[in-house]
Each structure stands twice: as C-alpha cells, then as structure tokens.
Design a protein around this motif. Structure first.
Motif, PDB file in Angstrom:
ATOM      1  N   THR A 153      12.283  31.064 -14.221  1.00 56.89           N
ATOM      2  CA  THR A 153      12.766  32.307 -13.598  1.00 56.89           C
ATOM      3  C   THR A 153      13.445  31.590 -11.959  1.00 56.89           C
ATOM      4  OG1 THR A 153      10.382  32.163 -12.340  1.00 56.89           O
ATOM      5  CG2 THR A 153      10.727  33.567 -14.307  1.00 56.89           C
ATOM      6  N   VAL A 154      14.392  32.425 -11.476  1.00 57.43           N
ATOM      7  CA  VAL A 154      14.959  32.229 -10.377  1.00 57.43           C
ATOM      8  C   VAL A 154      14.504  33.289  -9.306  1.00 57.43           C
ATOM      9  CG1 VAL A 154      17.126  33.238 -10.909  1.00 57.43           C
ATOM     10  CG2 VAL A 154      17.054  31.765  -9.050  1.00 57.43           C
ATOM     11  N   ALA A 155      14.169  32.812  -8.276  1.00 62.68           N
ATOM     12  CA  ALA A 155      13.553  33.629  -7.042  1.00 62.68           C
ATOM     13  C   ALA A 155      14.730  33.565  -6.102  1.00 62.68           C
ATOM     14  CB  ALA A 155      12.245  32.996  -6.720  1.00 62.68           C
ATOM     15  N   LEU A 156      15.023  34.637  -5.402  1.00 62.92           N
ATOM     16  CA  LEU A 156      15.852  34.884  -4.102  1.00 62.92           C
ATOM     17  C   LEU A 156      15.054  35.451  -2.984  1.00 62.92           C
ATOM     18  CD1 LEU A 156      19.096  36.135  -5.672  1.00 62.92           C
ATOM     19  CD2 LEU A 156      18.537  33.747  -5.437  1.00 62.92           C
ATOM     20  N   ILE A 157      14.783  34.743  -1.791  1.00 69.20           N
ATOM     21  CA  ILE A 157      14.059  35.013  -0.933  1.00 69.20           C
ATOM     22  C   ILE A 157      14.974  35.569   0.491  1.00 69.20           C
ATOM     23  CG2 ILE A 157      12.034  34.469   0.597  1.00 69.20           C
ATOM     24  CD1 ILE A 157      11.631  34.318  -2.875  1.00 69.20           C
ATOM     25  N   GLU A 158      14.992  36.851   0.689  1.00 67.96           N
ATOM     26  CA  GLU A 158      15.709  37.258   1.854  1.00 67.96           C
ATOM     27  C   GLU A 158      14.725  37.629   3.069  1.00 67.96           C
ATOM     28  OE1 GLU A 158      19.141  40.089   0.477  1.00 67.96           O
ATOM     29  OE2 GLU A 158      17.543  40.189  -1.174  1.00 67.96           O
ATOM     30  N   ASP A 159      15.228  37.189   4.336  1.00 68.88           N
ATOM     31  CA  ASP A 159      14.489  37.394   5.439  1.00 68.88           C
ATOM     32  C   ASP A 159      14.647  39.176   5.821  1.00 68.88           C
ATOM     33  OD1 ASP A 159      13.597  37.577   8.076  1.00 68.88           O
ATOM     34  OD2 ASP A 159      14.702  35.930   8.776  1.00 68.88           O
ATOM     35  N   ILE A 160      13.345  39.599   5.906  1.00 68.33           N
ATOM     36  CA  ILE A 160      13.365  41.024   6.378  1.00 68.33           C
ATOM     37  C   ILE A 160      12.379  41.064   7.390  1.00 68.33           C
ATOM     38  CG2 ILE A 160      14.041  41.989   4.102  1.00 68.33           C
ATOM     39  CD1 ILE A 160      10.775  42.462   3.641  1.00 68.33           C
ATOM     40  N   ASP A 161      12.180  39.883   8.069  1.00 68.20           N
ATOM     41  CA  ASP A 161      11.006  39.833   9.129  1.00 68.20           C
ATOM     42  C   ASP A 161      11.274  40.806  10.392  1.00 68.20           C
ATOM     43  OD1 ASP A 161       8.530  38.540   9.197  1.00 68.20           O
ATOM     44  OD2 ASP A 161       9.052  37.049  10.827  1.00 68.20           O
ATOM     45  N   ASP A 162      12.483  40.759  10.661  1.00 70.15           N
ATOM     46  CA  ASP A 162      12.817  41.920  11.956  1.00 70.15           C
ATOM     47  C   ASP A 162      12.740  43.305  11.601  1.00 70.15           C
ATOM     48  OD1 ASP A 162      13.586  39.566  13.312  1.00 70.15           O
ATOM     49  OD2 ASP A 162      15.804  39.538  12.948  1.00 70.15           O
ATOM     50  N   ARG A 163      13.205  43.567  10.292  1.00 69.74           N
ATOM     51  CA  ARG A 163      12.736  44.817  10.020  1.00 69.74           C
ATOM     52  C   ARG A 163      11.393  45.378   9.944  1.00 69.74           C
ATOM     53  NH1 ARG A 163      11.984  47.709   5.376  1.00 69.74           N
ATOM     54  NH2 ARG A 163      12.560  45.974   4.045  1.00 69.74           N
ATOM     55  N   LYS A 164      10.732  44.290   9.421  1.00 68.68           N
ATOM     56  CA  LYS A 164       9.138  44.776   9.294  1.00 68.68           C
ATOM     57  C   LYS A 164       8.544  44.755  10.738  1.00 68.68           C
ATOM     58  CE  LYS A 164       8.110  45.215   4.925  1.00 68.68           C
ATOM     59  NZ  LYS A 164       7.658  46.392   4.511  1.00 68.68           N
ATOM     60  N   GLN A 165       8.971  44.078  11.773  1.00 68.89           N
ATOM     61  CA  GLN A 165       8.428  44.028  12.870  1.00 68.89           C
ATOM     62  C   GLN A 165       8.926  45.117  13.631  1.00 68.89           C
ATOM     63  OE1 GLN A 165       9.634  40.400  14.807  1.00 68.89           O
ATOM     64  NE2 GLN A 165       8.745  38.987  13.733  1.00 68.89           N
ATOM     65  N   ALA A 166      10.087  45.816  13.478  1.00 65.49           N
ATOM     66  CA  ALA A 166      10.557  46.973  14.058  1.00 65.49           C
ATOM     67  C   ALA A 166       9.594  47.987  13.432  1.00 65.49           C
ATOM     68  CB  ALA A 166      11.874  47.224  13.854  1.00 65.49           C
ATOM     69  N   GLU A 167       9.564  48.150  12.277  1.00 64.62           N
ATOM     70  CA  GLU A 167       8.875  49.120  11.406  1.00 64.62           C
ATOM     71  C   GLU A 167       7.514  49.092  12.097  1.00 64.62           C
ATOM     72  OE1 GLU A 167       8.976  48.394   7.539  1.00 64.62           O
ATOM     73  OE2 GLU A 167      11.030  49.314   7.137  1.00 64.62           O
ATOM     74  N   GLU A 168       6.675  47.962  12.382  1.00 64.85           N
ATOM     75  CA  GLU A 168       5.504  48.128  12.699  1.00 64.85           C
ATOM     76  C   GLU A 168       5.328  48.257  14.304  1.00 64.85           C
ATOM     77  OE1 GLU A 168       1.370  47.575  13.144  1.00 64.85           O
ATOM     78  OE2 GLU A 168       2.674  47.604  11.230  1.00 64.85           O
ATOM     79  N   ALA A 169       6.354  47.930  15.044  1.00 65.17           N
ATOM     80  CA  ALA A 169       6.407  48.391  16.517  1.00 65.17           C
ATOM     81  C   ALA A 169       6.589  50.018  16.477  1.00 65.17           C
ATOM     82  CB  ALA A 169       7.624  47.692  17.150  1.00 65.17           C
ATOM     83  N   LEU A 170       7.411  50.586  15.530  1.00 62.41           N
ATOM     84  CA  LEU A 170       7.531  52.144  15.597  1.00 62.41           C
ATOM     85  C   LEU A 170       6.074  52.741  15.296  1.00 62.41           C
ATOM     86  CD1 LEU A 170       9.290  54.337  15.858  1.00 62.41           C
ATOM     87  CD2 LEU A 170       9.994  54.059  13.263  1.00 62.41           C
ATOM     88  N   ARG A 171       5.540  52.040  14.173  1.00 64.45           N
ATOM     89  CA  ARG A 171       4.263  52.579  13.891  1.00 64.45           C
ATOM     90  C   ARG A 171       3.380  52.671  15.201  1.00 64.45           C
ATOM     91  NH1 ARG A 171       5.413  50.486   8.880  1.00 64.45           N
ATOM     92  NH2 ARG A 171       4.368  48.429   9.458  1.00 64.45           N
ATOM     93  N   THR A 172       3.065  51.444  15.792  1.00 60.90           N
ATOM     94  CA  THR A 172       2.197  51.223  16.789  1.00 60.90           C
ATOM     95  C   THR A 172       2.628  52.250  18.080  1.00 60.90           C
ATOM     96  OG1 THR A 172       1.954  49.007  16.443  1.00 60.90           O
ATOM     97  CG2 THR A 172       1.345  49.567  18.751  1.00 60.90           C
ATOM     98  N   SER A 173       3.932  52.536  18.336  1.00 63.26           N
ATOM     99  CA  SER A 173       4.343  53.392  19.285  1.00 63.26           C
ATOM    100  C   SER A 173       4.020  54.802  18.904  1.00 63.26           C
ATOM    101  CB  SER A 173       5.707  53.222  19.342  1.00 63.26           C
ATOM    102  OG  SER A 173       6.464  54.249  20.284  1.00 63.26           O
ATOM    103  N   GLU A 174       4.149  55.213  17.597  1.00 61.13           N
ATOM    104  CA  GLU A 174       3.809  56.620  17.195  1.00 61.13           C
ATOM    105  C   GLU A 174       2.409  56.789  17.370  1.00 61.13           C
ATOM    106  OE1 GLU A 174       5.493  56.689  13.326  1.00 61.13           O
ATOM    107  OE2 GLU A 174       7.477  57.352  13.982  1.00 61.13           O
ATOM    108  N   ALA A 175       1.422  55.841  16.915  1.00 65.55           N
ATOM    109  CA  ALA A 175       0.153  56.043  17.056  1.00 65.55           C
ATOM    110  C   ALA A 175      -0.323  56.213  18.697  1.00 65.55           C
ATOM    111  CB  ALA A 175      -0.453  54.695  16.455  1.00 65.55           C
ATOM    112  N   GLN A 176       0.377  55.413  19.375  1.00 65.21           N
ATOM    113  CA  GLN A 176       0.056  55.553  20.955  1.00 65.21           C
ATOM    114  C   GLN A 176       0.219  56.871  21.512  1.00 65.21           C
ATOM    115  OE1 GLN A 176       2.033  52.058  22.483  1.00 65.21           O
ATOM    116  NE2 GLN A 176       0.412  50.915  22.187  1.00 65.21           N
TER     117      GLN A 176
END
Length: 265
Positions: free
Chosen positions: A190-213
């Motif tokens: 099998t061949v695996a391709l690994i793409e960086d989505i860290d920034d998007r995930k951090q932005a999504e988490e920041a948005l969830r935190t902001s909405e919760a606050q």
C-alpha cells in the motif's frame, strides 16, 4: 517491411546501389526487418560474394527475431529506469509525506518529508509499527479501512487522523491510502500520502472554543440579550430574557417583537 533474398544482386531491381555491389564483387543479398509488433525498428542485412543458401536465410530470420527481442528488452529496461527516476524525483522532492507499507504492516520505503514531519530517522521509522505513531483514538478506524483495502473491499480511502511525533507532539494529517497491484491485479503493498491539515484543525478548534465561550457568556449573562431580524422577528433570546419576560424561547422565536415583548402602538 518484407524480407528480401536474392542471389542475382546486379539484376534485382530492389538493389539500388548496383555500382557499389559490382565494385566489391558481390552477387547475393539478404535482408530481414526488425519488427516490434507493427513497428519496424531496423533491418539486419548481409551481402555475399557467394550465393546465400536457404539455411543461411533462415538463420538470418532467427537472428532478426532475437535482435528485435533484445531491442524490446532494452527499451523496456530504459522505460523502467525512466519511470524509476521520475518516481524517485517525486518521492524525494514533494512536500507531502509518502510511505510504502507491506501487507504485514512493515514500512518498505519512506520519503524525507514524512521523516521530517514526524522527527524520525529512516532507520528509526522503518522499525516502527503504524500504531506507534498513530493516536490511540484513531487506530481502530485506520486499521479497519486499511484491512478493507488489503482484502479488496475498497481500492483506497481518506482519513483525517492524528500522528504522534517522536517528541510526543500530536499533529493532524490527512491520510490517503491506496493499493499497489501487480499486472495480475494482486496487491503488492500500500502507498500512503500524508498531507498537513494542522492549521485547519487548529482554526476549527479555535472556532469551537470561541463559540463555546460566546454561548457561555450569552447564556449566563445577567442582562437581556435579544436578537431580531430586519423584519422584527425574534431569532434569539437568552435565558435571562426568557425569565424576565416570562416566555420560553419556543414561544418567542419567529414571532414579531411588536405585540409580544414590545407593545403594539
């Protein structure tokens, strides 16, 4: 494209340079095309000062077949080398992580981007099992989808998962895994391709935190927070406002503020 044999070269209209033939005392000629399928890649030919026998012509035919096969092999080898160079250039140069894994889970190859991403040397990474650099909460989904590819129930899959770096940091990446098959369709690895989505995930988490606050602030505020649209219809009222006016939110939402909480004039 047709074989030629003549023992009267000077009289044969197919022989063009008769002066050269006469100069060298030649009387016979045999030629056989080198064919790769429908493509002619050359000609094997012989001139002689003695008549060419049928057995010699048959030998020429055999030689042409062998030479054509040799050319085919060399072309295939060159095409393979060219393909390997292209693969290596992509494998070594792209910014996304790439790894090849056996059906037993052994890391066969890994590119520099993958090693840099997780902080391992190649020797260290190839000694690992995927579960050692996969977040525990993502192992089951990853394993289940990979097994489906190996068993042929699906050709590939994508999964957003967390990887554990050598320094224990947790990073988010998008995994795309596909099967590599031989000409008979059997899975080799099998061949695996690994793409960086860290920034998007951090932005999504920041948005969830902001909405919760925001929700916490609005719901616990000791003042009326009321929102209505341009036509005057209530779209939101917080708990304090509901208690103040004596309405449940269901009684106010989608009703006009005029005639409910604001008297009609």
């Amino acid at each position: 494209r047709q074989p030629i044999m003549t023992n009267a070269a000077l009289e044969d209209p197919r022989i063009i340079n008769k002066a050269w033939v006469q100069q060298h005392g030649l009387i016979a000629f045999a030629g056989y095309p080198l064919l790769l399928g429908e493509q002619m890649v050359g000609v094997i030919a012989m001139f002689a000062r003695e008549p060419i026998s049928d057995s010699a012509f048959e030998a020429l035919q055999f030689a042409s077949s062998e030479i054509a096969l040799g050319i085919r092999r060399r072309q295939a080898e060159q095409a393979l080398r060219d393909s390997e160079v292209r693969f290596r250039t992509i494998f070594e140069g792209v910014a996304i992580g790439i790894s090849l894994t056996s059906l037993e889970g052994e890391i066969l190859q890994v590119n520099p981007a993958m090693l840099k991403m997780l902080g391992y040397s190649e020797a260290e990474f190839r000694a690992l099992h995927f579960s050692q650099f996969t977040h525990p909460d993502d192992i089951e989904a990853d394993l289940s989808l990979t097994q489906a590819v190996i068993e042929g129930r699906r050709e590939s899959f994508q999964l957003e998962k967390r990887f554990i770096c050598k320094d224990t940091r947790i990073i988010w990446r998008r995994l795309t895994l596909s099967a590599i098959r031989d000409p008979e369709g059997q899975i080799l690895c099998t061949v695996a391709l690994i793409e960086d989505i860290d920034d998007r995930k951090q932005a999504e988490e920041a948005l969830r935190t902001s909405e919760a606050q925001y929700r916490d602030l609005v719901e616990t505020a000791n003042c009326i927070i009321l929102r209505w649209d341009t036509d005057g219809y209530v779209r939101f009222i917080n708990d304090y406002g509901q208690r103040f006016f004596g309405y449940d939110s269901d009684e106010l939402l989608d009703r006009n503020v005029i005639g409910t909480i604001v008297p009609a004039v």
